[in-house]
Motif scaffolding. Structure first.
Motif, short mmCIF file in Angstrom:
data_model
loop_
_atom_site.label_atom_id
_atom_site.label_comp_id
_atom_site.label_asym_id
_atom_site.label_seq_id
_atom_site.Cartn_x
_atom_site.Cartn_y
_atom_site.Cartn_z
N PRO A 86 0.79 -1.23 0.00
CA PRO A 86 0.00 0.00 0.00
C PRO A 86 0.83 1.29 0.00
O PRO A 86 0.30 2.35 -0.32
CB PRO A 86 -0.84 -0.12 1.27
N LYS A 87 2.09 1.20 0.36
CA LYS A 87 2.93 2.40 0.38
C LYS A 87 3.56 2.69 -0.98
O LYS A 87 4.21 3.73 -1.15
CB LYS A 87 4.02 2.25 1.43
N ALA A 88 3.40 1.76 -1.89
CA ALA A 88 4.02 1.92 -3.21
C ALA A 88 2.95 2.10 -4.29
O ALA A 88 1.79 1.70 -4.12
CB ALA A 88 4.88 0.70 -3.54
N HIS A 89 3.36 2.73 -5.38
CA HIS A 89 2.47 2.97 -6.51
C HIS A 89 3.19 2.59 -7.81
O HIS A 89 4.40 2.82 -7.94
CB HIS A 89 2.06 4.45 -6.59
N ALA A 90 2.45 2.01 -8.74
CA ALA A 90 3.06 1.64 -10.01
C ALA A 90 3.56 2.88 -10.74
O ALA A 90 4.67 2.90 -11.28
CB ALA A 90 2.04 0.89 -10.89
N LEU A 91 2.75 3.95 -10.74
CA LEU A 91 3.14 5.20 -11.40
C LEU A 91 2.89 6.36 -10.45
O LEU A 91 1.81 6.49 -9.88
CB LEU A 91 2.34 5.42 -12.68
N VAL A 92 3.89 7.19 -10.30
CA VAL A 92 3.77 8.45 -9.57
C VAL A 92 4.10 9.56 -10.56
O VAL A 92 5.29 9.76 -10.88
CB VAL A 92 4.71 8.51 -8.35
N GLY A 94 5.42 12.45 -12.56
CA GLY A 94 6.50 13.38 -12.29
C GLY A 94 7.65 12.81 -11.51
O GLY A 94 8.69 13.47 -11.36
N GLU A 95 7.51 11.57 -10.99
CA GLU A 95 8.52 10.99 -10.11
C GLU A 95 8.91 9.57 -10.54
O GLU A 95 8.42 8.58 -9.99
CB GLU A 95 8.01 10.96 -8.66
N PRO A 96 9.80 9.43 -11.52
CA PRO A 96 10.21 8.08 -11.93
C PRO A 96 10.82 7.28 -10.79
O PRO A 96 10.58 6.07 -10.69
CB PRO A 96 11.25 8.36 -13.03
N SER A 97 11.58 7.92 -9.94
CA SER A 97 12.27 7.18 -8.87
C SER A 97 11.30 6.61 -7.84
O SER A 97 11.66 5.69 -7.09
CB SER A 97 13.29 8.09 -8.18
N LEU A 98 10.07 7.15 -7.79
CA LEU A 98 9.07 6.64 -6.85
C LEU A 98 8.09 5.70 -7.53
O LEU A 98 7.20 5.16 -6.86
CB LEU A 98 8.31 7.81 -6.21
N LYS A 103 11.19 1.51 -11.62
CA LYS A 103 12.18 0.81 -10.80
C LYS A 103 12.31 -0.66 -11.22
O LYS A 103 13.42 -1.20 -11.28
CB LYS A 103 11.79 0.91 -9.32
N ARG A 104 11.18 -1.28 -11.55
CA ARG A 104 11.21 -2.72 -11.87
C ARG A 104 11.72 -2.99 -13.29
O ARG A 104 12.27 -4.06 -13.56
CB ARG A 104 9.82 -3.31 -11.70
#
Length: 775
Positions: A86-92, A94-98, A103-104
């Motif tokens: 729940p703390k992660a998102h597939a796409l954020v 403006g924020e590739p690093s998040l 990342k994957r």
């Protein structure tokens, strides 16, 4: 079949020698160019193809295959917190690093890498990773799939070389060429241009008088006059019809094991007539989908509905009636999707579509439009004329042919029947078929269409006529695009969308999207006028370019994606036959009528038949019918014509909007050994020998008739020398054997050695690559 090693070797050697002096340059480059990431990333044109190819298998529309509850084809799913974290998102945005997606796909850890190495999906390239990174940085904005957005008329672009364009098409092509730093080719010479135009508009080579007239016409509008002449010829309708026969899976047999004869050819006569009369495309299709449902429908409109009855039909005893009836409805549904919408609707027959936004429910909603036909799965087993058409059907009387359906080429007084459409008075309920099984009924559905394309509103009648109205609604994004793309494909060898049967997410992107939309809107807004569309294409500077391939263009535009040169490709199978017959003077130019059985190797039918019906044994025709155009060759589905099949003709089992184009040794063997080619060579040679002129003049005439241009000096030298060598070495027994091919009579008192020698020269010309190539 003839099998003379000496004949084969000598002819082939001469062909090879002449190929050294081919008029067009051939070159190839395997060197690629490094791709640059665009300044602005388009989801439709840069990102969606990557996700569809590498990610949708596990994170796409198909719920049964979805992993981790994640859909990457929908923004609301891609932006939300991950189910497993729940703390992660597939796409954020403006924020590739998040963004877990970035990342994957960029990690070096094989335990984290996506797609997983065990999935057999290719890892994303560094360029693709950079595209996704930049897209996320720019906001990760989603767009509706380009093909499902109604086209709008784009502004015709400005170009630097204002002298080159001849109409708006050229501005779109030249704009991209200038962006790529590529110059278009100069216009083809008049001889090659006339050959290209005549083959594209009639499927036949130009005659000598036509060539001479065009070469002599120095007026500014000489080319346009020739376009007008060819497009008004009755052969135009035949040429345009061939593609539609593939689309409509037209054949002369029912298919399956017994594969008996069917009398569906009057529908083919109607298609030729419709193209020649320039019936607007919306009416052309509406009549075929629902001509029987039109108010006060005519016999012609009813005949047009034969389009939906061209599918395979069984005549075998012991089959399950409902199973086969369902297969007929399925075929019509799939054909509608592929032919008229350019989508792989059939992929939703057993489950939700894995890549496109079409549910299984929506598939059966479309299916329901075709599910009310008054038909059965098995009507009768193989028998006489009463089984040549299946109910519902129309009987055509001689009186109707004379007064109403006078475009039908009825050649005898026998009863003429055609399978057509006709719905039952009582509506047959339609159910979702679980896993596509005919007897596994799921939920009942009402007629409808995929929401992602265009909703089917209450304003439409819930029948095939309503479906046609929906198809030609101004907001339907596919109907016009799909057809203009198929027409473009007919003239350039491939469509603006290369995958002409798949405008969905797995299909190819358009090479010139603005041009495709301009053509579609212009076509629609000018009354769906097919001849106008065709004239726009052939009058363009893009179409008129020389087909010469330079080393520079082999590197910068190897597949002619940007149309930096004219089209060059082998003729369709039927037109290979037509060119041979027309150039030799053998062609029977009768329009329409029943299909015929020309020469064929013995035993093909007899070794693949149940032994029942009139198609159990092959009965070759004789006389003028032996020399009819290739499109009138009888197609028995289980054993399609061998010589046409070798050149990639469709066997008409199912809808086909684009043929394969292969290059195999069998094609060379057909041109060297086929009785039609050898007979045509003999007949043309005999006609040349009747002229009171030099050998050089005779060879030049043969060359012009076949290649549609004057020979180069080296070509003429090689061919005349070959003729003289054959005169010296030809033996009478060999000449007699060579001249025995074919049924057309030999001239009385002909010198057989002289005739055989000239025949070999003509056959050599037929076997040059350029002879059966549009350049």
């Amino acid at each position: 079949m003839m099998n003379w090693k000496v004949y084969f070797f000598s002819t082939w050697c001469t062909v090879c020698a002449l190929c050294l002096f081919s008029a067009c340059t051939h070159s190839r480059s395997d060197q690629g160019t490094e791709e640059q990431v665009p300044d602005v990333i388009s989801y439709n044109f840069n990102i969606r193809p990557i996700l569809s190819d590498k990610c949708y298998k596990c994170h796409g529309p198909d719920a049964s295959k979805r992993e981790a509850g994640l859909r990457l084809d929908m923004p609301e799913s891609a932006y939300q917190a991950l189910k497993d974290n729940p703390k992660a998102h597939a796409l954020v945005p403006g924020e590739p690093s998040l963004s877990e997606v970035y990342k994957r796909i960029s990690t070096q850890d094989t335990m984290e890498l996506m797609p997983p190495p065990a999935s057999n999906l290719k890892r994303l390239s560094a360029y693709e990773v950079d595209l996704i990174k930049k897209w996320i940085k720019q906001g990760a904005k989603y767009e509706k799939h380009w093909a499902f957005v109604p086209p709008k008329l784009p502004t015709v672009p400005q170009v630097k070389n204002t002298a080159w364009p001849k109409n708006q098409i050229d501005n779109f092509i030249l704009q991209k060429l200038e962006q790529k730093g590529i110059d278009p080719n100069p216009e083809a010479d008049k001889e090659r241009l006339l050959k290209r135009l005549s083959l594209d508009l009639t499927g036949l080579p130009p005659s000598l008088p036509m060539m001479d007239s065009f070469l002599a016409d120095k007026s500014a509008n000489a080319y346009q006059k020739m376009v007008d002449q060819l497009i008004q010829s009755p052969q135009y309708g035949e040429k345009m019809t061939l593609h539609w026969l593939d689309v409509a899976r037209y054949a002369d047999s029912h298919g399956y094991q017994d594969d008996n004869y069917r009398s569906q050819w009057p529908w083919r006569d109607w298609v030729i007539h419709a193209f020649n009369e320039n019936l607007p495309y919306d009416k052309f299709v509406t009549w075929q989908l629902a001509g029987d449902l039109l108010p006060n429908s005519t016999q012609e409109q009813l005949l047009a509905t034969g389009f939906n009855r061209n599918h395979k039909i069984t005549e075998e005893g012991g089959v399950i009636d409902e199973e086969y009836r369902v297969s007929y409805v399925t075929d019509r549904t799939n054909t509608f999707g592929k032919a008229l919408l350019g989508i792989t609707l059939e992929c939703a027959h057993c489950h939700d579509h894995k890549y496109d936004p079409f549910s299984q429910k929506e598939y059966y909603q479309v299916y329901s439009f075709f599910n009310n036909v008054k038909e059965v799965g098995i009507q009768s087993t193989v028998g006489g004329p009463e089984t040549y058409a299946k109910r519902p059907m129309m009987q055509i009387s001689n009186e109707e042919v004379k007064k109403v359906l006078n475009f039908i080429n009825k050649q005898d007084t026998a009863k003429l029947i055609v399978s057509v459409m006709g719905d039952s008075d009582k509506v047959r309920p339609t159910y979702i078929l679980k896993r596509g099984n005919y007897d596994a009924h799921g939920d009942q559905v009402e007629p409808g269409t995929p929401q992602s394309i265009l909703p089917f509103t209450a304003s439409y009648p819930k029948n095939r006529l309503g479906l046609a109205e929906w198809l030609f609604n101004k907001n339907n994004p596919l109907a016009a695009r799909v057809f203009v793309n198929q027409v473009w494909q007919e003239f350039f060898g491939k469509g603006i969308v290369k995958s002409s049967g798949d405008f969905g997410m797995q299909g190819d992107l358009p090479s010139h999207p603005e041009l495709l939309d301009w053509l579609a809107v212009d076509f629609r807004d000018h009354g769906w006028d097919i001849k106008r569309l065709v004239k726009q294409i052939v009058l363009s500077a893009t179409y008129r370019q020389s087909a010469i391939l330079t080393p520079e263009k082999a590197k910068s535009d190897p597949e002619n994606t940007y149309l930096s040169r004219g089209p060059r490709y082998r003729l369709p199978a039927e037109f290979v036959r037509d060119l041979v017959l027309a150039s030799s003077g053998l062609l029977t130019r009768t329009i329409g009528g029943p299909s015929v059985n020309p020469y064929q190797p013995p035993g093909l039918w007899e070794n693949a038949t149940s032994g029942r019906g009139i198609l159990a044994n092959y009965k070759q025709v004789h006389g003028p019918n032996l020399y009819r155009r290739g499109m009138y060759t009888l197609i028995k589905r289980t054993v399609p014509p061998a010589s046409l099949g070798i050149f990639d003709a469709s066997n008409r089992d199912q809808c086909e909007v684009k043929r394969l184009r292969t290059n195999t040794p069998l094609q060379a063997l057909v041109m060297l050994n086929d009785p039609t080619v050898l007979e045509a060579s003999r007949v043309l040679a005999a006609r040349l020998l009747q002229d009171n002129n030099s050998t050089s003049a005779k060879v030049t005439k043969a060359f012009r008739l076949i290649m549609c241009r004057h020979p180069q000096e080296k070509e003429l030298t090689i061919l005349t020398a070959y003729y003289k060598d054959e005169l010296k070495t030809m033996k009478k027994a060999d000449a007699e054997k060579l001249l025995s091919v074919g049924e057309y009579p030999l001239p009385v008192n002909a010198d057989k050695i002289t005739l055989a020698a000239m025949m070999k020269v003509v056959d050599t010309i037929y076997n040059l690559e350029e002879a059966i190539t549009k350049t």
